[in-house]
Design a protein around this motif. Structure first.
Motif, PDB file in Angstrom:
ATOM      1  N   THR A   1      37.080  45.786  50.272  1.00 43.06           N
ATOM      2  CA  THR A   1      38.462  46.189  50.548  1.00 43.06           C
ATOM      3  C   THR A   1      39.207  45.245  51.495  1.00 43.06           C
TER       4      THR A   1
ATOM      5  N   GLN B   1      37.204  49.650  44.287  1.00 43.45           N
ATOM      6  CA  GLN B   1      37.237  50.089  45.682  1.00 43.45           C
ATOM      7  C   GLN B   1      38.654  50.093  46.234  1.00 43.45           C
TER       8      GLN B   1
ATOM      9  N   ASP C   1      31.465  45.940  51.001  1.00 48.52           N
ATOM     10  CA  ASP C   1      32.846  46.375  51.207  1.00 48.52           C
ATOM     11  C   ASP C   1      33.801  45.286  50.712  1.00 48.52           C
TER      12      ASP C   1
ATOM     13  N   SER D   1      35.492  52.643  50.427  1.00 48.20           N
ATOM     14  CA  SER D   1      34.546  51.545  50.534  1.00 48.20           C
ATOM     15  C   SER D   1      33.167  52.097  50.864  1.00 48.20           C
TER      16      SER D   1
END
Length: 270
Positions: free
Chosen positions: A178, A231, A176, A237
């Motif tokens: 983000t 993303q 992830d 994500s």
């Protein structure tokens, strides 16, 4: 030291003071050189005309640009990272061209800053400056000190620190990107020290299908930074619910007794 009218124009646009400009005889009638030197003179700067053959002796390239300039430049400090959400950290990156590529990539991918730890080549190295293609003046370059201190400081600021490793890391597309993330890139030959990796929050790997053991540090930076950009642009994500498939009216199922299959039965999540 900045070579060429285009790089000098970018430095001026970014607000850097020009200490002096040197012009070879062949540059005196080049429109871009004439335009940028006029701007320097208008701002009170100094422009010097060189004799034939001088530029070739002082420039760092075999076939130099007809313009050479000295501009003010100072790296930022870690305290300037307030509000940043994506940072690239270079640990012991020795090749000037590689560091320049990382800085240029960071600029293109919307990275907030590139941190150069002790042992990394000077970002003002002429080859590095050329390799950035002007991005040195667009993205914040930070003097980071030791790698351990930098990683600890970034962690205290709320960044998830991520090490790039050749194997046994999380697939980079499954990570992830983000949130606030600091990507730690290591030396071209030896990578990151084991003790440093142990102090980092996560490890990511870029899977490779061929026989190459690793990627150039600049290429790795590009792959990871643009995945982070992807993303963040899509807002999706890893692990997030996929977008609900949509169908145009002509692909919608018929409402009579005979069902008509859609032309494309798959929805596309972006």
């Amino acid at each position: 030291m900045v070579e060429g009218a285009e790089l000098l124009s970018m430095a001026i646009a970014a607000g850097h003071d020009v200490e002096a400009v040197y012009v070879a005889p062949e540059g005196s009638d080049v429109p871009a050189v004439v335009e940028v030197t006029a701007r320097v003179l208008e701002a009170g700067g100094r422009v010097f005309d060189l004799a034939p053959g001088v530029m070739e002796r002082v420039a760092s390239t075999v076939s130099p640009q007809p313009l050479l300039a000295v501009v003010s430049y100072a790296p930022a400090l870690l305290g300037s990272l307030d509000g940043a959400t994506l940072v690239v950290v270079c640990v012991d990156v020795r090749d000037p061209g590689n560091l320049g590529t990382v800085i240029r990539t960071a600029d293109a991918a919307g990275v907030n800053a590139v941190v150069c730890c002790d042992g990394t080549v000077d970002p003002t190295n002429p080859k590095t400056v050329r390799a950035t293609a002007g991005s040195l003046f667009n993205v914040s370059v930070v003097a980071g000190g030791t790698a351990a201190t930098t990683v600890a400081e970034l962690a205290s600021r709320g960044f998830t620190t991520v090490a790039t490793v050749v194997r046994d890391g999380i697939d980079y597309v499954s990570f992830d990107w983000t949130g606030p993330v600091a990507v730690i890139l290591g030396n071209e030959a030896t990578g990151l020290d084991d003790a440093l990796v142990a102090a980092i929050d996560a490890r990511v790997t870029i899977p490779m299908a061929g026989r190459s053991e690793s990627l150039n540090v600049g290429v790795s930076a590009a792959v990871l930074c643009f995945e982070a950009l992807r993303q963040r642009r899509t807002g999706v994500s890893p692990g997030a619910a996929p977008a609900r498939p949509t169908m145009s009216p002509m692909n919608a199922p018929a409402t009579n007794d005979t069902a008509v299959p859609p032309a494309d039965g798959r929805g596309t999540a972006r």
